[in-house]
Write an enzyme that holds these catalytic residues in place. Sequence first.
Site, mmCIF file in Angstrom:
data_model
loop_
_atom_site.group_PDB
_atom_site.id
_atom_site.type_symbol
_atom_site.label_atom_id
_atom_site.label_comp_id
_atom_site.label_asym_id
_atom_site.label_seq_id
_atom_site.Cartn_x
_atom_site.Cartn_y
_atom_site.Cartn_z
ATOM 1 C CE LYS A 70 -10.529 3.928 1.627
ATOM 2 N NZ LYS A 70 -9.590 3.862 0.520
ATOM 3 C CG ASP A 107 -9.168 5.535 -3.375
ATOM 4 O OD1 ASP A 107 -8.774 6.684 -3.090
ATOM 5 O OD2 ASP A 107 -9.286 4.630 -2.530
HETATM 6 P P1 NAP Z 1 -4.555 -4.252 1.281
HETATM 7 O O1 NAP Z 1 -5.940 -4.417 0.788
HETATM 8 O O2 NAP Z 1 -4.202 -4.676 2.660
HETATM 9 O O3 NAP Z 1 -3.556 -4.991 0.240
HETATM 10 C C1 NAP Z 1 -2.182 -5.077 0.509
HETATM 11 C C2 NAP Z 1 -1.476 -5.657 -0.703
HETATM 12 O O4 NAP Z 1 -0.069 -5.705 -0.402
HETATM 13 C C3 NAP Z 1 -1.896 -7.088 -1.044
HETATM 14 O O5 NAP Z 1 -1.800 -7.282 -2.428
HETATM 15 C C4 NAP Z 1 -0.842 -7.906 -0.276
HETATM 16 O O6 NAP Z 1 -0.647 -9.191 -0.811
HETATM 17 C C5 NAP Z 1 0.384 -7.071 -0.528
HETATM 18 N N1 NAP Z 1 1.426 -7.356 0.451
HETATM 19 C C6 NAP Z 1 1.459 -6.980 1.750
HETATM 20 N N2 NAP Z 1 2.588 -7.465 2.350
HETATM 21 C C7 NAP Z 1 3.242 -8.171 1.400
HETATM 22 C C8 NAP Z 1 4.471 -8.913 1.402
HETATM 23 N N3 NAP Z 1 5.238 -9.003 2.494
HETATM 24 N N4 NAP Z 1 4.866 -9.507 0.235
HETATM 25 C C9 NAP Z 1 4.103 -9.399 -0.879
HETATM 26 N N5 NAP Z 1 2.933 -8.718 -0.938
HETATM 27 C C10 NAP Z 1 2.518 -8.108 0.195
HETATM 28 O O7 NAP Z 1 -4.116 -2.706 1.211
HETATM 29 P P2 NAP Z 1 -4.608 -1.597 0.170
HETATM 30 O O8 NAP Z 1 -5.721 -0.826 0.752
HETATM 31 O O9 NAP Z 1 -4.781 -2.251 -1.159
HETATM 32 O O10 NAP Z 1 -3.350 -0.600 0.147
HETATM 33 C C11 NAP Z 1 -2.113 -0.995 -0.439
HETATM 34 C C12 NAP Z 1 -1.134 0.173 -0.422
HETATM 35 O O11 NAP Z 1 -1.642 1.238 -1.214
HETATM 36 C C13 NAP Z 1 -0.898 0.759 0.986
HETATM 37 O O12 NAP Z 1 0.466 1.079 1.102
HETATM 38 C C14 NAP Z 1 -1.732 2.030 0.984
HETATM 39 O O13 NAP Z 1 -1.217 3.034 1.854
HETATM 40 C C15 NAP Z 1 -1.599 2.459 -0.477
HETATM 41 N N6 NAP Z 1 -2.701 3.298 -0.926
HETATM 42 C C16 NAP Z 1 -2.401 4.544 -1.375
HETATM 43 C C17 NAP Z 1 -3.403 5.368 -1.831
HETATM 44 C C18 NAP Z 1 -3.043 6.737 -2.337
HETATM 45 O O14 NAP Z 1 -3.921 7.596 -2.391
HETATM 46 N N7 NAP Z 1 -1.801 6.958 -2.719
HETATM 47 C C19 NAP Z 1 -4.729 4.930 -1.846
HETATM 48 C C20 NAP Z 1 -5.026 3.622 -1.388
HETATM 49 C C21 NAP Z 1 -3.989 2.836 -0.923
HETATM 50 P P3 NAP Z 1 -1.502 -10.461 -0.218
HETATM 51 O O15 NAP Z 1 -2.819 -10.412 -0.922
HETATM 52 O O16 NAP Z 1 -0.675 -11.626 -0.557
HETATM 53 O O17 NAP Z 1 -1.613 -10.233 1.268
#
Ligand code: NAP
Length: 277
Positions: A70, A107
């Site tokens: 991305k 998004d």
């Molecule tokens: P990302 O950039 O990897 O961010 C992950 C987030 O989750 C960060 O804020 C991280 O905190 C937090 N996190 C992960 N493990 C954790 C833990 N054990 N305790 C506390 N916080 C934790 O991922 P992303 O792209 O933002 O995606 C996040 C979620 O959104 C995923 O599940 C993805 O599938 C979903 N999503 C859905 C859509 C949709 O269309 N519905 C679109 C995009 C994303 P830290 O910063 O502390 O690591």
Amino acid sequence: MTLAKIPLAGVIGHPIAHSRSPLLHGHWLRSFGLAGHYVPMDVSPENLQEALRTLPRVGFVGVNVTLPHKENALQIADIVTDTARRIGAANTLTFLEDGKIVADNTDAYGFMENLKQGAPKWRADAGPSVILGAGGAARAVIVALLDEGVSEILITNRTRERAEQLCQEFGPCLRMVEWAQADDAIQAGLTIINTTSLGMAGKAELNLSLAGLQKEATVTDLVYNPIKTRLLEAAGDAGCVTVDGLGMLLHQAVPGFERWFGIRPTVDDATRKAALA
Ligand code: NAP
């Protein structure tokens, strides 16, 4: 006799087998009776640039890009929309006739359309929004909320620096709340959005207290596997309106499909069923 060109589109990721996008676009192509194909493509990061430069030459009109491409796609593109630049990532690329690549990010649009469809009474001026998480998805949610006129966003993240960075970047409507105080933020929120990966199948649960959740709050989770996360279940039990994350995935696909295949699809029950097949 010349045959009309059949438009090709697809999704590029690495890996890609899990993607629901081919099911979704395939469903829309069939339901509109359109000639066209949407295919999954597994492309490694070192081959992304070459793939993106080649696809327009072999009949592709555009592609979605997903993890881990991305951010890179934004660098490779010739034209970047304002939304993609603010989010810092692209998910929808359109190839112009001269081969130039336009990078957009749908998004934020997908998030807001899903929220409005799932919670028709939701209002931007209802009160503070609370974002749990500060990763890539949180950036799209921030852009969506700000563009809709939300004036107070509380953001909390396990790694505080990432939340602080977003506050600096997106300005005074955002305020950082310590992760240890996330429960207080939840109490104050009228819109609660989980953008962390917590609650996803195979990951840990989001272990925050929802005891103070206001029943007037709207609660939405970006996690869509499972569709009904524990957060949404608990919020529903507390009397809140809940909105699941599958709808965001479906709505974000609408602008790309329209650009590539010429018809704007709607997101309905049949679309949801198709994406879950
Ligand atoms: P990302 O950039 O990897 O961010 C992950 C987030 O989750 C960060 O804020 C991280 O905190 C937090 N996190 C992960 N493990 C954790 C833990 N054990 N305790 C506390 N916080 C934790 O991922 P992303 O792209 O933002 O995606 C996040 C979620 O959104 C995923 O599940 C993805 O599938 C979903 N999503 C859905 C859509 C949709 O269309 N519905 C679109 C995009 C994303 P830290 O910063 O502390 O690591």
